[in-house]
Design a protein around this motif. Structure first.
Motif, short mmCIF file in Angstrom:
data_model
loop_
_atom_site.label_atom_id
_atom_site.label_comp_id
_atom_site.label_asym_id
_atom_site.label_seq_id
_atom_site.Cartn_x
_atom_site.Cartn_y
_atom_site.Cartn_z
N LYS A 152 0.83 -1.21 0.00
CA LYS A 152 0.00 0.00 0.00
C LYS A 152 0.87 1.26 0.00
O LYS A 152 0.67 2.17 -0.80
CB LYS A 152 -0.91 0.02 1.25
N THR A 153 1.81 1.30 0.93
CA THR A 153 2.67 2.48 1.03
C THR A 153 3.46 2.67 -0.25
O THR A 153 3.61 3.79 -0.75
CB THR A 153 3.61 2.34 2.23
N THR A 154 3.95 1.57 -0.79
CA THR A 154 4.74 1.67 -2.02
C THR A 154 3.91 2.30 -3.14
O THR A 154 4.39 3.18 -3.86
CB THR A 154 5.23 0.27 -2.43
N MET A 209 -3.22 9.78 1.82
CA MET A 209 -3.05 9.66 3.27
C MET A 209 -2.58 8.24 3.58
O MET A 209 -3.22 7.26 3.19
CB MET A 209 -4.37 9.92 3.99
N ASP A 210 -1.45 8.15 4.29
CA ASP A 210 -0.90 6.84 4.63
C ASP A 210 -1.14 6.55 6.10
O ASP A 210 -0.42 7.05 6.96
CB ASP A 210 0.59 6.80 4.30
N GLU A 211 -2.14 5.76 6.39
CA GLU A 211 -2.50 5.41 7.76
C GLU A 211 -2.45 6.63 8.68
O GLU A 211 -1.77 6.62 9.70
CB GLU A 211 -1.55 4.32 8.29
N PRO A 212 -3.19 7.66 8.33
CA PRO A 212 -3.05 8.92 9.07
C PRO A 212 -3.54 8.81 10.51
O PRO A 212 -3.17 9.61 11.35
CB PRO A 212 -3.92 9.91 8.29
MG LIG Z 1 2.66 1.09 4.98
#
Ligand SMILES: [Mg+2]
Ligand SMILES: Nc1ncnc2c1ncn2[C@@H]1O[C@H](COP(=O)(O)OP(=O)(O)O)[C@@H](O)[C@H]1O
Lengths: 380, 300, 371
Positions: A45-47, A160-163
């Motif tokens: 996901k982050t990638t 938004m990354d796991e905000p």
């Molecule tokens: Mg991640």
């Protein structure tokens, strides 16, 4: 949400040395849509998010933002706003300076900057905090500043990354509301990353489920919840139980007859069926009262836990292993550990699934097989 | 089966009964003083006493107060003082710049092999003795050295570098870079890298992100690093002698000459005090200019 | 090894600086503890010599001290005080706790300075007369005689020039010899003595008349553009020549010979040099003055011991007889070899020992170097 496509991810792959962090991901996000990338930790996901914002470049494939290919552009040349899990507020700048950072880079006139900072503070309900430093704010306030900062310069897309990952439960729920409201008010296009189904359910227009660097399926929360297309979606997204069944016959594109133990029943089909089949049964579908043509699950009570209005009952079921049921607390009051019990499932609440694993995307399905509403489930 | 918490709760009273006091990570004032006493004694014995003695000697031995007027009246000592200070300022600027680049790479580089090589390069001057280190620089900048080969190759032609202040600056920088890297590595490692990502996501170029985020955050550490480098540079002795060919005199050489060649202890101690006071004053002013408030804020 | 190491003034100068500051601290402590050590006296005790350490001490022990003891003299101990002798003597005198009886091969300039302060024992008149006869009048002072002598010589890199300046005036002639030069940065008296010769004083008169500084500095001023570097340590002087950074240097004879022995194409001109003697002396306050003088007398009276010592350490010794005993190849390299000695300019140490003279010269010299 409009029909216009804001973000178009085409066959994007990313390898870090020998690890394939992403494999041939194809996904479109509509303008004004709130799309959540949901998947276990390490699923890529982050990638994917970092490639959209420009911190990584794809090994293969293209990314289009507003119709423009941005795959090769530096982050500065894209128009994205990013909210980080750990806020990433600039500690040496005041709240106002943090929010104005993107505006300064875009050389907004000073007065307009000030005006915009004021609007943003209103939006995230932090009026009067402009002169504070980030370390003088609570975690929730900091994340609201981060949100305001990413929104201030009107980016084409918000990432938004796991905000909410660093916030406690109460704050998370409060922030979910803030985010929902802002998304609605600004009609912003949002790609949101989380590994929490509840968060995804609460926020999303659509949810893309990721597993081991592949996109499993993309659909509305309702479809994913009630009609999971694969055993992974069923168990990961809806925490469904998977019962071993055998396929008796296909009744049409979206139903089939299966046998569970001695019983035969009709069930829904939402995805491709190939290889061993399982019956997905949501935890709340297991009841104490029988219904017509219902599926009967027999086992012994292994453990019960009170969740307020509901009680989680864990059964040891021969052949199926552990089966989890959520039953109204009053209806489960008599269940004791070790006691044999029968639970009943209405057949229309069951879905036949197979493990359409990432391993073989594009496995040929039956000609008349699965319905895929947005045509975006598994790979090509 | 008892829960974990129950087990612990049951174990607690027995601990109490045996009279174990609850452990606390803080130490009382008296205890702390006792623990620190050897350090304080060392500090007094090896730092304060010699400094006080030096100051008293400079006022009492040989010509008394005239030691100071001699120091200031002496053109070559004044020149040595300027040279020391100006060269040290230049050294400090270059060293901190190089140290910052190295430290930043050490913090951000992903490949462990590259990181190891970088550390090796940074630590090399530490492992070399002073003479070896200076000899390496002599080989590098001498008439037939690598640097001149390079200059000749690019068409600039061979330059006289050895026995100039340039060589002295190069030599001191080489010795001082590890100090700058060590102090700045800690500073950079403490800065959240995602701040730079955040800046870039908002439209900052790499350079803009470094300038507006990294530089202000690293500034207090860089100033501390510069202060350290300056303070050590001011006392250099061997490098100016070996690489300067006597023509880039540092105060340390003047002090040494007055002790060993001219036997003028009064002059030497007065010159030491002057160097100490001037260098401390420069440091003080520099730290003042950067601003204590800014230092404190960025550190907090 | 050991060659010239012990006596090179600026060698390991950083260490020396540290040692000197230690000496200062020692002096401070000594004065409060009030001279304990050597209050007993008596003839059976060993003599203590403040010395240079290492090979130097070993040579002095093997060729002077051991034979002296074997011949019935006192035994001798060595206290390694390389390059800090003056500071140590100063400290002992100030604290009135004199622990050395003798000092070995202290530079002449230092010796005169110590004598002015009254720290050295004057030789009895009869002994002085006798020594002058044995060693030659220029080798004996009121308080001792020379030993481990050197010369500052002109050294040329013959890969860079066809002819090497063969006299002091030629060395200062930048028209005829435009090549680059290196000069010593410290101990200005030797370079200044040569500069006075360049300024018109005959080399034979430098030891007796007060140096005429203005013409000397004028000569130095003309030389300055050609002076590329000043060397602080003997190692550095070698290195400057070896690396070709300079074409000519004024450097110590021993170091020059070493360059030649290592195969460098150089010419060494002892014709245009300055004599740098060092001095044996007895320290005022010693409890064994008589025995110490006897030891000095023994050294002076034994040219064969001096010859062996010189052969081992490559430093020159005062006795003309010793020069004859040495192999010629060795002797011609030494400052006291009569044909060499005749041509060397000898500094006027007596003049330099006057603090105001020394201060004037040192001051101008430092301005010259750093200017
Ligand atoms: Mg991640
Ligand atoms: N910079 C990187 N170098 C090497 N591997 C990486 C890097 N970033 C991510 N990965 C790997 O890629 C995979 C996906 O990671 P990530 O996108 O962070 O997953 P998620 O955000 O879903 O938890 C993981 O196996 C991770 O170890």
């Amino acid at each position: 949400m409009t029909d216009e496509i804001a973000l178009d991810i085409q066959e994007v792959s990313k390898a870090f040395g020998a690890t394939n962090a992403l494999e041939r991901v194809t996904l479109q996000v509509h303008r004004g849509e709130f799309l959540t990338l949901l998947g276990p930790s390490g699923s890529g996901k982050t990638t994917l998010l970092r490639m959209i914002v420009g911190f990584e470049s794809p090994t293969a494939g293209r990314i289009l933002l507003g119709g423009r290919d941005i795959s090769g552009l530096s982050p500065a040349d894209r128009s994205a706003g990013m909210v980080f899990q750990q806020y990433a507020l600039f500690p040496h700048m005041t709240v106002a300076d943090n929010i104005a950072y993107g505006l300064k880079l875009r050389r907004w006139p000073r007065a307009e900057q000030r005006e915009r900072v004021g609007e943003m503070l209103d939006l995230v309900r932090l009026e009067g905090y402009e002169a504070r430093y980030p370390r003088q704010l609570s975690g929730g306030q900091q994340q609201r500043v981060a949100l305001a900062r990413a929104l201030a310069y009107d980016p084409e897309i918000i990432l938004m990354d796991e905000p909410l990952g660093a916030l406690d439960r109460a704050l998370r729920i409060e922030m979910e509301q803030v985010i929902r409201r802002i998304h609605r008010d600004l009609e912003a296009t949002v790609v949101y990353v989380t590994h929490d189904q509840q968060e995804a359910l609460a926020l999303s227009d659509r949810i893309a489920i990721m597993r081991d660097g592949r996109l499993q399926c993309v659909d509305t929360p309702e479809e994913l919840y009630y009609r999971p297309a694969s055993s992974f979606v069923a168990s990961f997204f809806a925490s469904s139980n998977l019962l071993p069944v055998t396929l008796v016959e296909r009744l049409g594109p979206d139903s089939a007859r299966v046998r569970y133990g001695q019983d035969e029943l009709s069930c829904r089909v939402a995805g491709e069926i190939a290889g061993p089949v399982q019956l997905a049964v949501r935890r709340r579908s297991l009841r104490r009262e029988p219904s017509p043509n219902c599926l009967v699950v027999r086992g012994t009570v292994a453990e019960t836990l009170l969740f307020g209005d509901e009680r989680e009952v864990i059964l040891d079921v021969p052949d199926a292993g552990r089966v989890v049921a959520l039953i109204a607390a009053h209806a489960a009051a008599d269940l004791a550990v070790g006691q044999p019990v029968e639970l009943y499932v209405p057949p229309e609440e069951t879905v036949l699934v197979t493990d359409v694993d990432a391993g073989a995307p594009g496995t040929a399905g039956d000609a008349d097989a699965p319905l895929q509403p947005d045509a975006l489930a598994v790979g090509p | 089966m008892p829960t974990h918490a129950q087990t612990i709760r049951r174990a607690l009273p027995s601990l109490r009964r045996e009279g174990a006091r609850p452990w606390s990570p803080t130490v009382g004032n008296v205890k702390a003083l006792i623990l620190l006493a050897p350090l304080v004694a060392l500090l007094v014995g090896f730092v304060f006493y010699p400094l006080v003695k030096l100051a008293i000697d400079s006022l009492t031995s040989d010509h008394g107060l005239r030691n100071y007027s001699d120091v200031f009246a002496n053109a070559s000592t004044r020149r040595a003082l300027y040279t020391t200070l100006i060269a040290s300022v230049i050294v400090t600027a270059i060293t901190v710049a190089i140290g910052a680049m190295l430290a930043w790479h050490l913090v951000t580089v992903r490949s462990p092999a590259v990181r190891a090589v970088l550390w090796l390069a940074v630590l090399a001057p530490f492992w070399m003795g002073t003479v070896v280190k200076n000899y390496a620089i002599i080989l590098f900048v001498s008439h037939d050295g690598l640097l001149n080969d390079l200059l000749a190759a690019v068409g600039i032609g061979r330059q006289q570098i050895l026995y100039t202040s340039g060589a002295v600056v190069i030599g001191i920088v080489y010795s001082m870079v590890p100090y700058a890297v060590f102090s700045l590595y800690g500073v950079f490692a403490g800065i959240d890298q995602s701040l730079l990502s955040a800046a870039q996501s908002m439209g900052a170029s790499r350079i803009q992100a470094l300038r507006t985020i990294l530089v202000p955050l690293a500034m207090p550490g860089a100033v501390a690093s510069a202060a350290l480098v300056f303070a050590i540079s001011v006392g250099f002795y061997v490098t100016p002698v070996l690489l300067g060919g006597g023509q880039t005199p540092f105060m340390a050489s003047v002090i040494q000459a007055n002790i060993l060649t001219y036997y003028d202890y009064g002059f030497a101690s007065a010159a030491s005090v002057v160097l100490l006071v001037v260098a401390t004053a420069i440091l003080g002013i520099a730290l003042r200019l950067v601003g204590r408030e800014r230092l404190v804020r960025a550190v907090a | 090894m050991g060659q010239l190491c012990g006596r090179s003034r600026m060698l390991r100068a950083g260490l020396c600086l540290a040692a000197a500051s230690c000496a200062l601290v020692v002096s401070a402590c000594g004065s409060s503890s009030g001279g304990g050590g050597s209050s007993k006296g008596g003839s059976g005790e060993a003599l203590v010599v403040g010395d240079w350490g290492g090979a130097f001490d070993q040579g002095t022990k093997q060729f002077y001290a051991d034979p002296f003891a074997a011949a019935g003299g006192a035994s001798v101990k060595f206290d390694d005080a390389s390059d800090t002798q003056v500071a140590r003597i100063e400290a002992q005198q100030r604290s009135h706790s004199v622990t050395w009886d003798l000092v070995d091969s202290i530079s002449a300039a230092d010796a005169y300075l110590l004598d002015r302060k009254g720290y050295l024992v004057h030789l009895p008149a009869a002994m002085k007369t006798q020594l002058k006869k044995t060693l030659g009048p220029t080798k004996v002072t009121d308080f001792g005689f020379t030993m481990s002598n050197l010369a500052y010589v002109i050294v040329c890199n013959m890969d860079r020039m066809k002819t090497c300046p063969s006299s002091i005036p030629e060395f200062f002639d930048v028209q005829r010899f435009p090549q680059s030069r290196a000069l010593p940065s410290g101990a200005p008296i030797y370079t200044m003595t040569m500069a006075t010769v360049a300024g018109g004083t005959p080399a034979s008169a430098t030891s007796t008349i007060a140096p005429n500084l203005p013409p000397a500095f004028a000569a130095l001023g003309k030389l300055r553009p050609k002076v590329k570097a000043f060397w602080e340590s003997a190692d550095q002087s070698e290195q400057m020549m070896r690396s070709g950074e300079v074409d000519m240097a004024l450097m110590w004879s021993g170091r020059a010979w070493r360059l030649k022995d290592n195969g460098m194409n150089i010419q060494i001109n002892l014709d245009g040099g300055a004599y740098e003697p060092a001095i044996w002396a007895v320290i005022k306050g010693s409890k064994h003055v008589d025995e110490s003088l006897k030891f000095m007398q023994w050294i002076a009276d034994h040219p064969e011991a001096q010859a062996r010592w010189a052969a081992a350490l490559d430093y020159s010794v005062p006795s003309p007889k010793a020069m004859k005993l040495l192999p010629k190849a060795k002797a011609i390299r030494l400052a006291d070899y009569p044909p060499n000695f005749r041509k060397l300019a000898v500094p006027n140490f007596q003049w330099y020992a006057e603090p105001k003279n020394a201060a004037a010269m040192n001051q101008q010299w430092q301005n010259y170097v750093r200017g």
